[in-house]
Design a protein around this motif. Sequence first.
Motif, PDB file in Angstrom:
ATOM      1  N   ARG A   1     -22.457 -26.198 -26.133  1.00 20.62           N
ATOM      2  CA  ARG A   1     -23.918 -26.104 -26.187  1.00 20.62           C
ATOM      3  C   ARG A   1     -24.302 -25.229 -27.374  1.00 20.62           C
ATOM      4  O   ARG A   1     -23.887 -24.077 -27.456  1.00 20.62           O
ATOM      5  CB  ARG A   1     -24.455 -25.511 -24.889  1.00 20.62           C
ATOM      6  N   ILE A   2     -25.067 -25.777 -28.306  1.00 24.32           N
ATOM      7  CA  ILE A   2     -25.383 -25.030 -29.531  1.00 24.32           C
ATOM      8  C   ILE A   2     -26.838 -24.571 -29.569  1.00 24.32           C
ATOM      9  O   ILE A   2     -27.222 -23.816 -30.448  1.00 24.32           O
ATOM     10  CB  ILE A   2     -25.062 -25.862 -30.805  1.00 24.32           C
ATOM     11  N   MET A   3     -27.664 -25.043 -28.631  1.00 25.88           N
ATOM     12  CA  MET A   3     -29.046 -24.555 -28.598  1.00 25.88           C
ATOM     13  C   MET A   3     -29.587 -24.720 -27.191  1.00 25.88           C
ATOM     14  O   MET A   3     -29.245 -25.675 -26.494  1.00 25.88           O
ATOM     15  CB  MET A   3     -29.927 -25.327 -29.577  1.00 25.88           C
ATOM     16  N   ASN A   4     -30.413 -23.769 -26.766  1.00 27.40           N
ATOM     17  CA  ASN A   4     -31.059 -23.859 -25.462  1.00 27.40           C
ATOM     18  C   ASN A   4     -32.438 -23.222 -25.563  1.00 27.40           C
ATOM     19  O   ASN A   4     -32.558 -22.012 -25.604  1.00 27.40           O
ATOM     20  CB  ASN A   4     -30.212 -23.150 -24.395  1.00 27.40           C
ATOM     21  N   VAL A   5     -33.468 -24.050 -25.648  1.00 29.32           N
ATOM     22  CA  VAL A   5     -34.837 -23.550 -25.664  1.00 29.32           C
ATOM     23  C   VAL A   5     -35.442 -23.863 -24.310  1.00 29.32           C
ATOM     24  O   VAL A   5     -35.483 -25.023 -23.889  1.00 29.32           O
ATOM     25  CB  VAL A   5     -35.666 -24.226 -26.782  1.00 29.32           C
ATOM     26  N   ARG A   6     -35.871 -22.818 -23.613  1.00 25.51           N
ATOM     27  CA  ARG A   6     -36.366 -23.024 -22.254  1.00 25.51           C
ATOM     28  C   ARG A   6     -37.723 -23.719 -22.275  1.00 25.51           C
ATOM     29  O   ARG A   6     -38.486 -23.600 -23.230  1.00 25.51           O
ATOM     30  CB  ARG A   6     -36.444 -21.678 -21.534  1.00 25.51           C
ATOM     31  N   PRO A   7     -38.050 -24.463 -21.204  1.00 26.21           N
ATOM     32  CA  PRO A   7     -39.367 -25.102 -21.139  1.00 26.21           C
ATOM     33  C   PRO A   7     -40.481 -24.051 -21.164  1.00 26.21           C
ATOM     34  O   PRO A   7     -40.268 -22.908 -20.736  1.00 26.21           O
ATOM     35  CB  PRO A   7     -39.347 -25.809 -19.770  1.00 26.21           C
ATOM     36  N   ALA A   8     -41.635 -24.416 -21.683  1.00 26.85           N
ATOM     37  CA  ALA A   8     -42.798 -23.515 -21.675  1.00 26.85           C
ATOM     38  C   ALA A   8     -43.937 -24.194 -20.925  1.00 26.85           C
ATOM     39  O   ALA A   8     -44.073 -25.420 -20.962  1.00 26.85           O
ATOM     40  CB  ALA A   8     -43.237 -23.199 -23.101  1.00 26.85           C
ATOM     41  N   SER A   9     -44.756 -23.378 -20.242  1.00 29.87           N
ATOM     42  CA  SER A   9     -45.906 -23.921 -19.516  1.00 29.87           C
ATOM     43  C   SER A   9     -47.188 -23.382 -20.119  1.00 29.87           C
ATOM     44  O   SER A   9     -47.255 -22.203 -20.471  1.00 29.87           O
ATOM     45  CB  SER A   9     -45.861 -23.460 -18.059  1.00 29.87           C
ATOM     46  N   PHE A  10     -48.200 -24.228 -20.224  1.00 26.50           N
ATOM     47  CA  PHE A  10     -49.475 -23.734 -20.729  1.00 26.50           C
ATOM     48  C   PHE A  10     -50.339 -23.224 -19.572  1.00 26.50           C
ATOM     49  O   PHE A  10     -50.071 -23.488 -18.397  1.00 26.50           O
ATOM     50  CB  PHE A  10     -50.176 -24.808 -21.567  1.00 26.50           C
ATOM     51  N   ASN A  11     -51.386 -22.475 -19.953  1.00 21.61           N
ATOM     52  CA  ASN A  11     -52.227 -21.769 -18.981  1.00 21.61           C
ATOM     53  C   ASN A  11     -53.040 -22.745 -18.121  1.00 21.61           C
ATOM     54  O   ASN A  11     -53.754 -23.604 -18.637  1.00 21.61           O
ATOM     55  CB  ASN A  11     -53.162 -20.834 -19.763  1.00 21.61           C
ATOM     56  N   ARG A  12     -52.952 -22.550 -16.806  1.00 18.46           N
ATOM     57  CA  ARG A  12     -53.582 -23.492 -15.884  1.00 18.46           C
ATOM     58  C   ARG A  12     -55.107 -23.529 -16.042  1.00 18.46           C
ATOM     59  O   ARG A  12     -55.707 -24.615 -16.066  1.00 18.46           O
ATOM     60  CB  ARG A  12     -53.216 -23.115 -14.450  1.00 18.46           C
ATOM     61  N   ASP A  13     -55.728 -22.366 -16.175  1.00 17.08           N
ATOM     62  CA  ASP A  13     -57.189 -22.325 -16.297  1.00 17.08           C
ATOM     63  C   ASP A  13     -57.648 -23.023 -17.572  1.00 17.08           C
ATOM     64  O   ASP A  13     -58.644 -23.746 -17.578  1.00 17.08           O
ATOM     65  CB  ASP A  13     -57.690 -20.870 -16.300  1.00 17.08           C
ATOM     66  N   LEU A  14     -56.926 -22.790 -18.656  1.00 14.92           N
ATOM     67  CA  LEU A  14     -57.325 -23.427 -19.920  1.00 14.92           C
ATOM     68  C   LEU A  14     -57.161 -24.947 -19.829  1.00 14.92           C
ATOM     69  O   LEU A  14     -57.988 -25.707 -20.332  1.00 14.92           O
ATOM     70  CB  LEU A  14     -56.510 -22.879 -21.095  1.00 14.92           C
ATOM     71  N   LYS A  15     -56.060 -25.391 -19.197  1.00 17.12           N
ATOM     72  CA  LYS A  15     -55.848 -26.834 -19.047  1.00 17.12           C
ATOM     73  C   LYS A  15     -56.991 -27.443 -18.228  1.00 17.12           C
ATOM     74  O   LYS A  15     -57.545 -28.492 -18.591  1.00 17.12           O
ATOM     75  CB  LYS A  15     -54.500 -27.116 -18.372  1.00 17.12           C
ATOM     76  N   ASP A  16     -57.351 -26.776 -17.134  1.00 14.80           N
ATOM     77  CA  ASP A  16     -58.458 -27.279 -16.301  1.00 14.80           C
ATOM     78  C   ASP A  16     -59.751 -27.313 -17.109  1.00 14.80           C
ATOM     79  O   ASP A  16     -60.527 -28.272 -17.017  1.00 14.80           O
ATOM     80  CB  ASP A  16     -58.640 -26.384 -15.069  1.00 14.80           C
ATOM     81  N   ALA A  17     -59.961 -26.271 -17.918  1.00  7.60           N
ATOM     82  CA  ALA A  17     -61.200 -26.200 -18.708  1.00  7.60           C
ATOM     83  C   ALA A  17     -61.263 -27.355 -19.709  1.00  7.60           C
ATOM     84  O   ALA A  17     -62.302 -28.012 -19.860  1.00  7.60           O
ATOM     85  CB  ALA A  17     -61.281 -24.848 -19.430  1.00  7.60           C
ATOM     86  N   VAL A  18     -60.147 -27.608 -20.393  1.00  5.67           N
ATOM     87  CA  VAL A  18     -60.118 -28.703 -21.368  1.00  5.67           C
ATOM     88  C   VAL A  18     -60.373 -30.039 -20.662  1.00  5.67           C
ATOM     89  O   VAL A  18     -61.146 -30.879 -21.133  1.00  5.67           O
ATOM     90  CB  VAL A  18     -58.765 -28.740 -22.118  1.00  5.67           C
ATOM     91  N   GLU A  19     -59.764 -30.199 -19.495  1.00  9.25           N
ATOM     92  CA  GLU A  19     -59.930 -31.454 -18.762  1.00  9.25           C
ATOM     93  C   GLU A  19     -61.393 -31.660 -18.365  1.00  9.25           C
ATOM     94  O   GLU A  19     -61.925 -32.778 -18.453  1.00  9.25           O
ATOM     95  CB  GLU A  19     -59.043 -31.417 -17.510  1.00  9.25           C
ATOM     96  N   LYS A  20     -62.040 -30.578 -17.945  1.00  6.86           N
ATOM     97  CA  LYS A  20     -63.446 -30.664 -17.533  1.00  6.86           C
ATOM     98  C   LYS A  20     -64.334 -31.040 -18.718  1.00  6.86           C
ATOM     99  O   LYS A  20     -65.245 -31.864 -18.592  1.00  6.86           O
ATOM    100  CB  LYS A  20     -63.911 -29.323 -16.936  1.00  6.86           C
ATOM    101  N   VAL A  21     -64.043 -30.434 -19.882  1.00  8.16           N
ATOM    102  CA  VAL A  21     -64.820 -30.755 -21.082  1.00  8.16           C
ATOM    103  C   VAL A  21     -64.673 -32.241 -21.415  1.00  8.16           C
ATOM    104  O   VAL A  21     -65.675 -32.940 -21.643  1.00  8.16           O
ATOM    105  CB  VAL A  21     -64.376 -29.891 -22.281  1.00  8.16           C
ATOM    106  N   ALA A  22     -63.426 -32.731 -21.426  1.00  5.47           N
ATOM    107  CA  ALA A  22     -63.186 -34.138 -21.767  1.00  5.47           C
ATOM    108  C   ALA A  22     -63.941 -35.038 -20.791  1.00  5.47           C
ATOM    109  O   ALA A  22     -64.596 -36.008 -21.184  1.00  5.47           O
ATOM    110  CB  ALA A  22     -61.695 -34.441 -21.743  1.00  5.47           C
TER     111      ALA A  22
END
Lengths: 392, 392
Positions: free
Chosen positions: B303-324
């Motif tokens: 194994r030569i690389m391991n980048v862990r998954p990242a999660s984005f902010n729940r409130d911001l995601k909800d806000a963007v969805e509401k705007v759309a």
Amino acid sequence: MRIAEIGAIEGNGSCRLSLTDEDKEARDLFRFWVTAAGCEVRVDNFGNIYAIRPGARDDLPAVLIGSHLDTQPHGGRFDGVLGVMAGLEIVRALNDAGIETEAPIAIVNWTNEEGVRFKPGLTGSCGFVGALPAGDESSISSSDGSRYYAELARIGYAGQDRPPQISTYFEMHIEQGPVLENAGATIGIVEGVQGVRWFEIDFLGQDAHAGTTPMNNRRDSFLAASRYALGFVERAMDIDPDVRVTFGRVEVEPNSTNTIPGRTRLVLDLRHIDEHVLDRVERLMADQGEPLKKLGFGFSINRIMNVRPASFNRDLKDAVEKVASSLSMPSLRLPSGAMHDASNLAAVVPSAMIFIPSRNGISHNPLEWSEPMHVGDGCEVLCRAVLEAAKA
Amino acid sequence: MRIAEIGAIEGNGSCRLSLTDEDKEARDLFRFWVTAAGCEVRVDNFGNIYAIRPGARDDLPAVLIGSHLDTQPHGGRFDGVLGVMAGLEIVRALNDAGIETEAPIAIVNWTNEEGVRFKPGLTGSCGFVGALPAGDESSISSSDGSRYYAELARIGYAGQDRPPQISTYFEMHIEQGPVLENAGATIGIVEGVQGVRWFEIDFLGQDAHAGTTPMNNRRDSFLAASRYALGFVERAMDIDPDVRVTFGRVEVEPNSTNTIPGRTRLVLDLRHIDEHVLDRVERLMADQGEPLKKLGFGFSINRIMNVRPASFNRDLKDAVEKVASSLSMPSLRLPSGAMHDASNLAAVVPSAMIFIPSRNGISHNPLEWSEPMHVGDGCEVLCRAVLEAAKA
């Protein structure tokens, strides 16, 4: 073993590329030995060296025995050298036994069999049979900027002699494969040389981002090529299990870890002794690409080389087989998978090749090895076959 | 489109490798534009450029919008540039409309996102979040013999300014995949960034002569690797069809047409948003090698690389969805398969990413294209989400 000291490399191997100082040293030693054995030495336009032991009737064409003294860059002690030294051993043995043959016997060292430093390989034997024009520097390319004829002159082997006329050609060589060893046979009677065809097989999919492209949205040329290769090998074996199929070169593009490879090239080496089988496998090669086209892949095949199979002389093969049998040496008929100078000679005179076992089938490698007893057995069979052809 | 003229390449693409003359020209133009739009410009130790539009209360941390102006060698007009220019467009639109926000709004151009000329990529955002030490030449390697900090100074972007304090980070980017287009959605709300693991998988067979070695006597590492790759992909899909598996680099040795390849290396890029799924697939990867070992092949995984998954902010995601939704724009939640500067930012401040569709999912290619209407829609959603965060 003495020749192998010239250009010795790590692991007991040899590096004597054609027309280098090492090649010159091996040639000089060969010339010294054959001269001491009473032979007349000739060097022709291609630098081929002929050592001629006179017969009772020098109007008869000679029986020629030979191979080559040059090696691969990471070569062993047997490939080529064996066949030249076998000729020397036979001449010495006949001298010791006071045997005179009717026809002359000649030994040859062909120039640049390996084709490492100069292309095409088998240069000397191609020249002998008229497949290459003599003295034409433009017909021979070099991998290191040197020039063939200039190098011949530099090492003192730019000859002007006529080759001897010959009736027959014999070449003894190591098998370079595992067939004799696996079968417990000592003497291989070579049926002929497999035809070789090379193909570039191109698979065209679509480059795309490894992270952003869902699996069901991809045209991954490497996976397509893998599936093709496995299916093709399996079906080629159904056509004939003696077919040899090698994907020796594989190139994917752009060859970047996080990009789905849009283009994959497989370079295929295909061999068989029967041209009709090669034709059938070549048709299979095209058929196997059809399902890929339906999946939206580009697929194309380009034949980049076609060397036709060669057959050795039936009478000579029978003669060798009879000799082996009379000496109670287990023998086997088999094709040669590799090219040899004998393939060229077979086009112009009755020719035969004798194989002896290679330990683990390894060749073009310092690990190359053949047992001294097998070398001796091969020489004995060869000597008796030569005597028959030269009518002792 | 104006930025794309800097470093223009055939086919309407761009080549602006980080810290080259082309990158300098794009940076200079960006600085000129943001200055004209009334922003204060700062350049930090990593050469990141911040353009700050003051708010009513400059004691509040800024809302940061950005991405990168550098490209791949054979890049397109959108990857990266879009997110920086969206920031500029928002600032200009707020100026035109005379809207003052409570918190400042800042635009950022991160240095060397692509990681082509210098490794690691995402250099500027790594520096911002403290994952790379500032000023340490030894922590950044170059592919062309140049030096990161020397090149920063050469093009006039070796800054000393402190970055602005920030409350929130927004990055708009093209999807670089086909999911939005296939679903007919305009706005992608990015759930998080897939974890990425890279592996070197080595298959060790035996080099041998393509002509002399019978098929049943071979250990052909390329055929073994092909069989492995196909079986592995199939079983990984059984674990989770959202797993992404790419063999982007393939190397066979000795890569000579008439030699059976003794060694094959596949380099695997494996991605998924769930670390547990990655673990299961990694175990499968080892299990699939066991049958090969029984057949006498060497098999190893590194194994030569391991980048862990990242999660984005729940409130911001909800806000963007509401705007759309309030703008009646069809939106979709999806993971990002590619790494982005936002992956780094998410570790230190609430962050969100907005994707817009990429035509045919093509990216890192001059063919990269997003419709002007989708760009406009993305900007509108982004602007409203930014205004909410900056409390207009």
